[in-house]
Design an enzyme around this catalytic site. Structure first.
Site, PDB file in Angstrom:
ATOM      1  N   CYS A 163       1.654   4.159   3.223  1.00  0.00           N
ATOM      2  CA  CYS A 163       2.774   4.157   4.181  1.00  0.00           C
ATOM      3  C   CYS A 163       4.028   3.620   3.503  1.00  0.00           C
ATOM      4  O   CYS A 163       3.942   2.697   2.687  1.00  0.00           O
ATOM      5  CB  CYS A 163       2.467   3.280   5.396  1.00  0.00           C
ATOM      6  SG  CYS A 163       1.035   3.796   6.373  1.00  0.00           S
TER       7      CYS A 163
ATOM      8  N   CYS B 246       0.834  -1.203   0.000  1.00  0.00           N
ATOM      9  CA  CYS B 246       0.000   0.000   0.000  1.00  0.00           C
ATOM     10  C   CYS B 246       0.867   1.251   0.000  1.00  0.00           C
ATOM     11  O   CYS B 246       1.794   1.398   0.811  1.00  0.00           O
ATOM     12  CB  CYS B 246      -0.917  -0.004   1.220  1.00  0.00           C
ATOM     13  SG  CYS B 246      -1.983   1.448   1.334  1.00  0.00           S
TER      14      CYS B 246
ATOM     15  N   CYS C 166      -6.695  -0.186   8.231  1.00  0.00           N
ATOM     16  CA  CYS C 166      -5.865   0.998   8.012  1.00  0.00           C
ATOM     17  C   CYS C 166      -5.423   1.542   9.357  1.00  0.00           C
ATOM     18  O   CYS C 166      -6.241   1.792  10.246  1.00  0.00           O
ATOM     19  CB  CYS C 166      -6.617   2.069   7.231  1.00  0.00           C
ATOM     20  SG  CYS C 166      -5.571   3.475   6.795  1.00  0.00           S
TER      21      CYS C 166
ATOM     22  N   CYS D 142       5.361  22.150   3.674  1.00  0.00           N
ATOM     23  CA  CYS D 142       5.188  20.710   3.509  1.00  0.00           C
ATOM     24  C   CYS D 142       6.255  20.148   2.583  1.00  0.00           C
ATOM     25  O   CYS D 142       6.114  19.030   2.089  1.00  0.00           O
ATOM     26  CB  CYS D 142       3.790  20.401   2.972  1.00  0.00           C
ATOM     27  SG  CYS D 142       3.417  21.183   1.385  1.00  0.00           S
TER      28      CYS D 142
ATOM     29  N   ASP E 239       2.348  30.068   4.660  1.00  0.00           N
ATOM     30  CA  ASP E 239       2.038  28.635   4.557  1.00  0.00           C
ATOM     31  C   ASP E 239       1.742  28.286   3.102  1.00  0.00           C
ATOM     32  O   ASP E 239       0.600  28.008   2.736  1.00  0.00           O
ATOM     33  CB  ASP E 239       0.847  28.295   5.456  1.00  0.00           C
ATOM     34  CG  ASP E 239       0.524  26.799   5.451  1.00  0.00           C
ATOM     35  OD1 ASP E 239       1.382  25.995   5.037  1.00  0.00           O
ATOM     36  OD2 ASP E 239      -0.606  26.442   5.852  1.00  0.00           O
TER      37      ASP E 239
ATOM     38  N   GLN F 170      -5.058  20.702   7.611  1.00  0.00           N
ATOM     39  CA  GLN F 170      -3.920  19.968   8.142  1.00  0.00           C
ATOM     40  C   GLN F 170      -4.380  18.538   8.410  1.00  0.00           C
ATOM     41  O   GLN F 170      -5.506  18.297   8.836  1.00  0.00           O
ATOM     42  CB  GLN F 170      -3.388  20.629   9.410  1.00  0.00           C
ATOM     43  CG  GLN F 170      -2.856  22.031   9.198  1.00  0.00           C
ATOM     44  CD  GLN F 170      -1.683  22.097   8.229  1.00  0.00           C
ATOM     45  OE1 GLN F 170      -0.953  21.115   8.044  1.00  0.00           O
ATOM     46  NE2 GLN F 170      -1.501  23.242   7.593  1.00  0.00           N
TER      47      GLN F 170
END
Length: 398
Positions: free
Chosen positions: A59, A56, A133, A350, A324, A235
């Site tokens: 992750c 998957c 999950c 990010c 941001d 977020q």
């Protein structure tokens, strides 16, 4: 065992790197890499909790324990800064726990007479049909099985499913679904009512159509309920949001007039002291913030900060700036900031790479990078977020 055979660090894409430079997939610091490429687990190699790992794509790092995942976040940031000739104190990472993600986008596909619903296989268009999950909030994961059954009645090809946890419950938007007619309307209503869904919307390809919303959907930011447009950016976890907001507040101190640039729905603007100018290019987001901020010292403006950044003269009015931007960074706005007299900046990012590039411009303009804190909202992924504090050396204390 020699250092040459020992995994010393984890590279940006998640591979373990041994002392002799060899890479090994799904290896953790302290593992031993044999000449044939096999890996003997070490003290930081944990058993991945999810049955879908490593196929998957949700992750990449479930084999790392908490300590080595935190070190990975630290190293990603330190390497990005070093690449621009910068250094700064890096605080311990703020890590979101498992099962706290409040927004996610899943793929759906009709295949072999059934519907698959889940994240993509890593580096593939194929889908993992989620059976468990460890990152999604349980209230979102609880929708997967009933949503799979609903889509099985109407989905013809592929679709994208946006799940968000709002104040009223789960918010669902399905892109690529044309569910028309009385049967579809009744099925959607029954699904939403049975599963506590706050809103169900579809986008067949020509715009969002809300099919179920018994009461207006909101998200509370800074203690203020804000109207939540479908599939809006938030977020990823409440814990991550709290860490970023706390860092921004610390960075700007008691500023009486702040500019929040790329303000979105107001995650920071509604949590800051004093008066706040909020600039944002997305119409839905700025209209939502205007609706929520009535009577509060927040002044939203619809403004494309890439094409029309705040000028130096405009910035000089503010005691602090919160920035941001999207993943690409804010090069145009940062050039103006570097030439301004703004004393303090909180930069939320990010993308360590674009952040470090922009940080160099600010430092060359006379700012000091005081500290940085990594934020791990996307648990067990290679995605790194951060908050940083900049100040001018002659500015008063925050």
């Amino acid at each position: 065992m020699s250092e040459a055979d020992t995994i010393l660090r984890v590279a940006a894409r998640g591979d373990g790197v041994a002392g002799d430079g060899r890479h090994a997939a799904f290896a953790a610091p302290g593992d031993v890499l044999a000449p044939d490429g096999s890996v003997t687990p070490g003290p930081h190699h944990q058993a991945p909790p999810c049955r879908h790992f490593p196929e998957c794509g949700g992750c990449q790092l479930q084999h790392l324990d908490e300590e080595s995942w935190a070190q990975f976040l630290h190293d990603r940031l330190a390497n990005a800064l070093e690449g621009q000739g910068l250094a700064a104190p890096i605080r311990p990472p703020a890590l979101s726990p498992p099962r706290t993600r409040r927004r996610a986008t899943l793929g759906a596909e009709r295949k072999g007479g059934r519907v698959l619903l889940g994240f993509n296989v890593e580096n593939s268009h194929a889908l993992i049909d989620l059976q468990e999950c460890w990152i999604l909030d349980p209230r979102l994961f609880a929708l997967v099985a009933p949503l799979r059954r609903l889509l099985g009645r109407f989905l013809k090809g592929r679709a994208r499913v946006h799940l968000t946890l709002s104040d009223q419950g789960p918010d669902v938007l399905v892109e690529g679904l044309a569910a028309e007619g009385l049967e579809a309307a009744e099925a959607i209503s029954a699904f939403a009512e049975a599963n506590g869904v706050a809103r169900f919307a579809v986008d067949p390809g020509h715009g969002v159509e809300v099919r179920w919303e018994p009461q207006p959907v909101t998200i509370t930011l800074g203690g203020v309920p804000v109207p939540l447009p479908p599939a809006s950016f938030l977020q990823a976890t409440p814990e991550g949001e709290a860490a970023l907001v706390a860092a921004a507040r610390e960075a700007i101190g008691s500023a009486r007039l702040t500019a929040d640039l790329f303000a979105g729905l107001g995650t920071f603007a509604l949590s800051l002291p004093g008066k706040v100018y909020a600039g944002e290019g997305a119409r839905d987001a700025i209209f939502a913030l205007k609706a929520a901020g009535a009577g509060r010292p927040v002044f939203p403006e619809h403004r494309d900060l890439f094409r029309r950044p705040l000028t130096t003269a405009e910035l000089d009015r503010f005691e602090a700036v919160v920035l941001d931007p999207p993943r690409a960074g804010a090069r145009e706005q940062v050039v103006q900031l570097a030439a301004s007299r703004v004393p303090r900046i909180a930069y939320i990012s990010c993308n360590p790479g674009s952040f470090a590039r922009d940080a160099k411009v600010l430092c060359e303009g006379g700012f000091r990078l005081d500290w940085v804190v990594p934020v791990g909202q996307f648990r067990w992924s290679t995605h790194v977020e951060l908050a940083a504090a900049f100040s001018r050396p002659d500015s008063p204390p925050a």
